[in-house]
Motif scaffolding. Structure first.
Motif, PDB file in Angstrom:
ATOM      1  N   GLU A 177      -7.372   9.963   3.536  1.00  0.00           N
ATOM      2  CA  GLU A 177      -7.034  11.363   3.326  1.00  0.00           C
ATOM      3  C   GLU A 177      -7.418  11.779   1.914  1.00  0.00           C
ATOM      4  N   LEU A 178      -7.951  12.995   1.809  1.00  0.00           N
ATOM      5  CA  LEU A 178      -8.398  13.491   0.520  1.00  0.00           C
ATOM      6  C   LEU A 178      -7.260  13.513  -0.491  1.00  0.00           C
ATOM      7  N   GLY A 179      -6.036  13.737  -0.030  1.00  0.00           N
ATOM      8  CA  GLY A 179      -4.893  13.802  -0.933  1.00  0.00           C
ATOM      9  C   GLY A 179      -4.197  12.480  -1.149  1.00  0.00           C
ATOM     10  N   SER A 180      -4.821  11.381  -0.703  1.00  0.00           N
ATOM     11  CA  SER A 180      -4.165  10.077  -0.843  1.00  0.00           C
ATOM     12  C   SER A 180      -4.131   9.601  -2.292  1.00  0.00           C
ATOM     13  N   MET A 181      -4.969  10.163  -3.128  1.00  0.00           N
ATOM     14  CA  MET A 181      -4.889   9.898  -4.559  1.00  0.00           C
ATOM     15  C   MET A 181      -5.556  11.065  -5.281  1.00  0.00           C
ATOM     16  N   PRO A 182      -5.354  11.211  -6.597  1.00  0.00           N
ATOM     17  CA  PRO A 182      -5.901  12.357  -7.323  1.00  0.00           C
ATOM     18  C   PRO A 182      -7.406  12.515  -7.136  1.00  0.00           C
ATOM     19  N   PHE A 183      -7.840  13.790  -7.128  1.00  0.00           N
ATOM     20  CA  PHE A 183      -9.258  14.083  -6.904  1.00  0.00           C
ATOM     21  C   PHE A 183     -10.134  13.422  -7.957  1.00  0.00           C
TER      22      PHE A 183
END
Length: 683
Positions: free
Chosen positions: A488-494
């Motif tokens: 998931e894109l939000g699984s860690m900071p961009f």
């Protein structure tokens, strides 16, 4: 006034720059014709261009035709400088392709026409040198129709071709043979016109045919052919009239959002950059703040100078609007290919080069050769690096490659002529003498299959505060490099995600055998990090918190482990070739082609001559060119051009690495984390 941005393209020595001089003279911009041989032309302004009599850098001049301002861009004809042509293509409204009436269609002519047609750039063809001995107008026209495109139409005839007094007579509506050929050609692309032609060809008004000719030329469906001589001026008036009537003027909304693209960068006497920008939309004014570049966030600068082209000169102005070409100053750090203002999706899309690297639109093959540059004392490596970096600003495909381990600098090249130009430029402009080592071929690597790898925080001797899982899968040839997520894109900071993506692209610059890896999909299958934290009542503690650096250091290990599991095959560049030689020498030449690893097709006899077409490794082309005169009594003619990459037979060539070598974990960790060995515990 309307604006037309017109490119002049040709095979080397077809008379491109001489035609530019003649057009400027015809328009009254210059009083006296310059000479390529004397080094006095307006567009060949570099000392090296004047010395060698060839165009090296694209140049812009302007002239007026009735109510149209023509910005004419003279481009190099030698294939070693095809990158200059490539950058110009993105800014053209139309083109004139110059063909020699003596030599006819040549190798570079075919490459250029294929690209012009693929990009649907409206193109007129000018057959030059009809006054030279050996000129053949009808034979060249047949060659154009057979080798370039059948959708061509001669717009006039030549009287006394091959004689100094050769004249060109334009066809008119009174020439029934011409109007019949015109109607037949246009009817191929217009059903309504076809129906009228079938019903009664004689009833079609000539004015309607001319209107349709302009429309179809503007859509790059047909290509009018003009004959003439840039030296005597014969036929040039008809060409100028054709440019005005048949090529479409620039379009764009001057009141719209600012949008443009940079196709050339120069350095001024004080080192400041000047960007040549084609404006597609909007208006740029002095002291405007402009966003530019492809990075995120985008750079921004204040325009401190604007020059527009008028009557052959660059004239200071207060603004530049849609459709025009201008030189902009004040945009520090601007590069070739940068979009200015709002990126235009049609002109600035990242399509990727032949090796799969992202960048401005690429229509020609990338450089397939490289060589190590060795500075001559007293110049040092630092001076050399700075000088080549300046050259790379003007030609990004030079692709400066620095090997800190061996303290070597190498550059990418298209050929031996470009190498000599780089050598002379470093000496003349920077005072640095250099030599080159032997030129080698640039190969690439493609994955054989799929491979995956994983490193987890605090497990298996991972000293970085990062969890990265990557999978490498092969992709179709020519597709380049793609990065995808299965997390998931939000699984860690961009910022951490971005660090992985950027490092993947950088790491694939050197594969298992040291070559650029391309045509693959890299998927992030797992991620993990330690959030920002600190000890009680203490400041932020880096040893307890993941940073982008952790992911940048770990990603090469994971990626190369996955790539080793997938396996790669080294591919070498291959050229198409066409060899014309005396038929009685075919027997001795074929074994030579075999020793050079060429794969010839079936020879085709043409009277006393024979034509052999096939494929040959790019590394062997120069050797064939050198041996050809002695093999063919000086009568052989070789044409070649990049075709594709093919797997290397036998032991694959290896390119020395210039990075920390993530293929060897222990050495990589020793170089990356001070005091950490392959068996160290995580922090």
């Amino acid at each position: 006034m309307h604006t037309l941005n017109l490119g002049i393209l040709a095979h080397v020595d077809a008379g491109k720059t001489s035609l530019t001089e003649r057009l400027l003279h015809t328009a009254g911009v210059i009083d006296e014709l310059g000479s390529v041989d004397d080094g006095s032309t307006r567009t060949d302004s570099l000392a090296l261009e004047r010395q060698r009599g060839i165009t090296i850098k694209s140049a812009v001049v302007s002239f007026a035709v009735d109510d149209t301002t023509v910005n004419l861009i003279d481009t190099p004809g030698h294939p070693d400088f095809i990158a200059e042509v490539e950058r110009v293509l993105n800014v053209l409204d139309g083109a004139v392709l110059v063909v020699s009436a003596v030599e006819g269609v040549q190798a570079q002519t075919r490459v250029l026409m294929r690209t012009l047609r693929r990009l649907r750039i409206p193109t007129l063809i000018f057959v030059n040198k009809v006054d030279r001995g050996g000129a053949h107008d009808t034979a060249v026209l047949r060659g154009i129709a057979g080798k370039l495109t059948p959708a061509v139409l001669a717009m006039g005839r030549v009287v006394d071709p091959g004689a100094p007094g050769a004249r060109c007579v334009p066809y008119t509506g009174a020439d029934t043979g011409f109007t019949d050929r015109l109607a037949e050609l246009l009817a191929d692309h217009d059903d309504t016109l076809l129906a009228a032609y079938v019903e009664d060809a004689a009833s079609l008004p000539y004015d309607r045919l001319r209107e349709e000719l302009a429309a179809q030329t503007g859509r790059a469906l047909v290509h009018p052919v003009y004959f003439g001589s840039a030296i005597t001026g014969a036929g040039v008036d008809a060409l100028v009239a054709g440019v005005r009537e048949l090529l479409p003027a620039s379009r764009g909304d001057a009141a719209g959002p600012v949008s443009g693209t940079v196709f050339k960068v120069e350095r001024g006497p004080g080192g400041e950059r000047t960007a040549y920008v084609r404006m597609f939309s909007g208006t740029v004014r002095l002291r405007d703040r402009l966003a530019f570049g492809r990075d995120t966030p985008r750079a921004e600068g204040k325009v401190t100078g604007i020059s527009v082209f008028d009557q052959g000169l660059a004239v200071r102005g207060a603004e530049v609007g849609a459709g025009r070409i201008a030189k902009l100053q004040g945009l520090t750090g601007i590069r070739i290919g940068d979009p200015v203002g709002v990126p235009d999706t049609d002109t600035d899309a990242d399509t990727g080069a032949g090796t799969g690297t992202a960048g401005p639109d690429r229509w020609f093959a990338p450089p397939t050769l490289e060589s190590v540059v060795v500075p001559c004392p007293p110049a040092g490596r630092g001076e050399l690096l700075a000088a080549i970096a300046r050259l790379a600003e003007q030609d990004p495909l030079i692709d400066l490659r620095q090997d800190d381990i061996r303290e070597e600098v190498s550059v990418s090249l298209y050929g031996e002529v470009q190498k000599e130009v780089v050598r002379a430029t470093l000496a003349d402009e920077f005072g640095i003498g250099v030599t080159f080592r032997e030129t080698t071929t640039i190969c690439l690597e493609r994955p054989d299959g799929s491979g995956a790898a994983l490193e987890v925080i605090a497990q298996g001797g991972n000293p970085f505060l990062a969890t990265v899982g990557l999978r490498v899968d092969p992709a179709p040839a020519g597709s380049g490099i793609s990065f995808r997520l299965e997390v998931e894109l939000g699984s860690m900071p961009f910022s951490l995600m971005r660090a992985v993506e950027e490092t993947v692209e950088e790491t694939l610059g050197q594969g298992i055998h040291g070559w650029q890896v391309t045509d693959c999909v890299v998927t992030m299958t797992r991620s993990g990090y330690w959030p920002r934290q600190s000890h009680s009542h203490a400041a932020f503690d880096k040893s307890m918190s993941s940073t982008a650096g952790d992911f940048r250091d770990l990603t090469p290990l994971v990626l190369m482990d996955a790539l080793k599991r997938a396996g790669t095959t080294v591919h070498e560049p291959v050229h198409r070739f066409r060899l014309e030689l005396p038929a009685d020498l075919l027997g001795p030449v074929l074994p030579v082609l075999a020793r050079l690893r060429a794969v010839p097709g079936t020879p085709a006899p043409h009277g006393a001559l024979c034509v052999v077409e096939g494929e040959i490794p790019a590394a062997e082309v120069h050797g064939l060119q050198q041996r050809l005169p002695s093999l063919t009594r000086g009568e052989g003619v070789l044409e070649s051009g990049f075709a594709h990459y093919r797997p290397v037979a036998g032991t694959p060539p290896h390119r020395p690495r210039t990075d920390r070598d993530p293929l060897h974990r222990k050495e990589y960790l020793l170089r990356t984390v001070r005091g950490v060995s392959a068996g160290a515990q995580p922090r």
